[in-house]
Motif scaffolding. Structure first.
Motif, mmCIF file in Angstrom:
data_model
loop_
_atom_site.group_PDB
_atom_site.id
_atom_site.type_symbol
_atom_site.label_atom_id
_atom_site.label_comp_id
_atom_site.label_asym_id
_atom_site.label_seq_id
_atom_site.Cartn_x
_atom_site.Cartn_y
_atom_site.Cartn_z
ATOM 1 N N ARG A 263 5.994 2.345 6.887
ATOM 2 C CA ARG A 263 5.391 2.443 5.555
ATOM 3 C C ARG A 263 5.445 1.107 4.835
ATOM 4 O O ARG A 263 4.472 0.685 4.189
ATOM 5 C CB ARG A 263 6.085 3.532 4.736
ATOM 6 N N ALA A 264 6.584 0.420 4.925
ATOM 7 C CA ALA A 264 6.714 -0.867 4.249
ATOM 8 C C ALA A 264 5.724 -1.885 4.800
ATOM 9 O O ALA A 264 5.087 -2.631 4.039
ATOM 10 C CB ALA A 264 8.146 -1.394 4.396
ATOM 11 N N VAL A 265 5.580 -1.923 6.116
ATOM 12 C CA VAL A 265 4.641 -2.860 6.742
ATOM 13 C C VAL A 265 3.209 -2.521 6.331
ATOM 14 O O VAL A 265 2.413 -3.406 6.006
ATOM 15 C CB VAL A 265 4.810 -2.865 8.271
ATOM 16 N N ARG A 266 2.863 -1.235 6.343
ATOM 17 C CA ARG A 266 1.512 -0.842 5.933
ATOM 18 C C ARG A 266 1.240 -1.259 4.492
ATOM 19 O O ARG A 266 0.198 -1.829 4.178
ATOM 20 C CB ARG A 266 1.321 0.667 6.088
ATOM 21 N N TRP A 267 2.160 -0.953 3.594
ATOM 22 C CA TRP A 267 1.935 -1.273 2.181
ATOM 23 C C TRP A 267 1.815 -2.781 1.967
ATOM 24 O O TRP A 267 1.000 -3.239 1.167
ATOM 25 C CB TRP A 267 3.043 -0.681 1.330
ATOM 26 N N HIS A 268 2.644 -3.550 2.682
ATOM 27 C CA HIS A 268 2.529 -5.008 2.579
ATOM 28 C C HIS A 268 1.175 -5.472 3.093
ATOM 29 O O HIS A 268 0.498 -6.284 2.445
ATOM 30 C CB HIS A 268 3.642 -5.684 3.365
ATOM 31 N N ALA A 269 0.765 -4.967 4.257
ATOM 32 C CA ALA A 269 -0.493 -5.399 4.860
ATOM 33 C C ALA A 269 -1.702 -4.971 4.040
ATOM 34 O O ALA A 269 -2.749 -5.628 4.080
ATOM 35 C CB ALA A 269 -0.607 -4.843 6.283
ATOM 36 N N GLU A 270 -1.567 -3.877 3.293
ATOM 37 C CA GLU A 270 -2.650 -3.424 2.426
ATOM 38 C C GLU A 270 -2.554 -4.028 1.026
ATOM 39 O O GLU A 270 -3.283 -3.621 0.119
ATOM 40 C CB GLU A 270 -2.636 -1.896 2.338
ATOM 41 N N HIS A 271 -1.650 -4.989 0.855
ATOM 42 C CA HIS A 271 -1.482 -5.696 -0.420
ATOM 43 C C HIS A 271 -1.137 -4.727 -1.551
ATOM 44 O O HIS A 271 -1.650 -4.845 -2.670
ATOM 45 C CB HIS A 271 -2.741 -6.499 -0.754
ATOM 46 N N ARG A 272 -0.238 -3.799 -1.240
ATOM 47 C CA ARG A 272 0.194 -2.828 -2.232
ATOM 48 C C ARG A 272 1.564 -3.168 -2.821
ATOM 49 O O ARG A 272 2.052 -2.438 -3.692
ATOM 50 C CB ARG A 272 0.224 -1.421 -1.622
ATOM 51 N N VAL A 273 2.186 -4.241 -2.354
ATOM 52 C CA VAL A 273 3.530 -4.601 -2.798
ATOM 53 C C VAL A 273 3.478 -5.915 -3.567
ATOM 54 O O VAL A 273 3.024 -6.932 -3.044
ATOM 55 C CB VAL A 273 4.490 -4.745 -1.598
ATOM 56 N N LEU A 274 3.931 -5.886 -4.810
ATOM 57 C CA LEU A 274 3.994 -7.091 -5.631
ATOM 58 C C LEU A 274 5.438 -7.313 -6.049
ATOM 59 O O LEU A 274 6.143 -6.360 -6.425
ATOM 60 C CB LEU A 274 3.102 -6.970 -6.873
ATOM 61 N N LEU A 275 5.879 -8.550 -5.982
ATOM 62 C CA LEU A 275 7.259 -8.877 -6.329
ATOM 63 C C LEU A 275 7.427 -8.960 -7.840
ATOM 64 O O LEU A 275 6.614 -9.567 -8.543
ATOM 65 C CB LEU A 275 7.665 -10.197 -5.681
ATOM 66 N N ASP A 276 8.504 -8.347 -8.317
ATOM 67 C CA ASP A 276 8.858 -8.357 -9.736
ATOM 68 C C ASP A 276 10.315 -8.756 -9.837
ATOM 69 O O ASP A 276 11.196 -7.916 -9.990
ATOM 70 C CB ASP A 276 8.613 -6.970 -10.330
ATOM 71 N N GLY A 277 10.576 -10.068 -9.697
ATOM 72 C CA GLY A 277 11.957 -10.547 -9.649
ATOM 73 C C GLY A 277 12.630 -10.063 -8.381
ATOM 74 O O GLY A 277 12.129 -10.273 -7.279
ATOM 75 N N HIS A 278 13.777 -9.388 -8.532
ATOM 76 C CA HIS A 278 14.479 -8.868 -7.360
ATOM 77 C C HIS A 278 14.059 -7.434 -7.039
ATOM 78 O O HIS A 278 14.700 -6.756 -6.224
ATOM 79 C CB HIS A 278 15.996 -8.937 -7.574
ATOM 80 N N ARG A 279 12.984 -6.973 -7.673
ATOM 81 C CA ARG A 279 12.444 -5.640 -7.399
ATOM 82 C C ARG A 279 11.019 -5.776 -6.875
ATOM 83 O O ARG A 279 10.440 -6.858 -6.857
ATOM 84 C CB ARG A 279 12.430 -4.787 -8.672
ATOM 85 N N THR A 280 10.440 -4.640 -6.475
ATOM 86 C CA THR A 280 9.036 -4.634 -6.067
ATOM 87 C C THR A 280 8.288 -3.584 -6.866
ATOM 88 O O THR A 280 8.837 -2.559 -7.269
ATOM 89 C CB THR A 280 8.866 -4.312 -4.565
#
Length: 290
Positions: free
Chosen positions: A269-286
């Motif tokens: 799931r994490a790889v899919r969301w990253h590859a689909e540009h669904r994860v944005l960094l917000d400091g030490h959170r996402t």
């Protein structure tokens, strides 16, 4: 499961992600710019973080406009709103290098999902400090690179990894149960594009043998955490977590077997969301737009 969109009769299907200081008018400005360029928005998600004062947005849009034209317009808009942004073709497979040691379940799962479920990655290499995964890599037709690591060769091994990243135009590195600690320099070089699966429900039970630690504590839930890698061991921004309920009848071996299934699910799931540009960094959170 997402279906690769890439190019349609109506034009290219783009995905735009952005972050900036929160203020009125951002959504209106972005939507207006896309409309001015003939864009049809097919998906839009946004979030304003009251703790950091930052605004995050992910937009999918179909448009026939040339990429350089759209990028030029976005650059002008970014100057007005102090935006950080990225534009890519929706569904484009992300060039990915997978690192593992001896456990095969996560590598096998990613390679299978790439082939059967349109997981939007292109695994261009497997790198390992052992040879246990060579047959699996060959089965999927993925080039295998054996890069042994000892205390004396650690720096040279990381140099070789970076050479492969550059030579193969790698966009994402996945640590699929790669049982080596990466240096701070390497973590900084690959910041935001290296994902690890930790066989524990962080922040509990860090380091070696987490399932044995969990069993010793008599836990009722075991889990796995997929996170971006930083120089702080197992403390990078968390992308996804998953759990499995257990009880006192379960042995350490039971926890390991159950845990491997949890690990592969969370990592995929994490790889899919990253590859689909669904994860944005917000400091030490996402921020994860699912």
């Amino acid at each position: 499961m997402s279906t690769p969109l890439l190019h349609t009769p109506d034009g290219t299907h783009w995905v735009l992600t952005l972050s900036c200081p929160d203020r009125p008018g951002i959504v209106h400005a972005v939507a207006g710019l896309l409309a001015e360029h003939g864009g049809n928005i097919t998906e839009s998600q946004q979030f304003g973080d009251p703790l950091t004062g930052l605004f995050f947005m992910r937009v999918q849009v179909t448009a026939s406009v040339a990429r350089h034209t759209l990028e030029s317009a976005l650059t002008d808009l970014a100057g007005r709103f102090m935006m950080q942004w990225r534009l890519d073709v929706a569904g484009r497979p992300v060039r990915t290098l997978v690192m593992g040691s001896t456990a095969a379940h996560c590598l096998n799962d990613l390679a299978f999902r790439q082939r059967s479920e349109n997981l939007p990655i292109d695994i261009v290499a497997v790198v390992s400090n052992h040879t246990a995964l060579v047959d699996l890599a060959q089965f999927y037709g993925i080039p295998f690179h054996h890069v042994p690591v000892t205390a004396a060769t650690k720096a040279a091994a990381e140099d070789r990894l970076l050479e492969l990243v550059q030579e193969l135009d790698v966009e994402l590195v996945v640590l699929a149960r790669y049982m080596q600690i990466l240096s701070d320099d390497l973590c900084r070089t690959l910041s935001g594009r290296i994902i690890n699966i930790h066989h524990s429900f962080l922040p509990s039970f860090k380091g070696a043998r987490p399932y044995a630690q969990a069993h010793d504590r008599g836990v009722k839930l075991i889990g796995a955490t997929a996170h971006y890698v930083t120089g702080d061991l197992d403390e990078g921004p968390i992308i996804e977590q998953d759990v499995e309920r257990v009880d006192h009848t379960r042995s350490v071996e039971d926890l390991v077997a159950l845990g491997q299934d949890v690990e592969r699910r969370a990592l995929a799931r994490a790889v899919r969301w990253h590859a689909e540009h669904r994860v944005l960094l917000d400091g030490h959170r996402t921020i994860v737009f699912r």
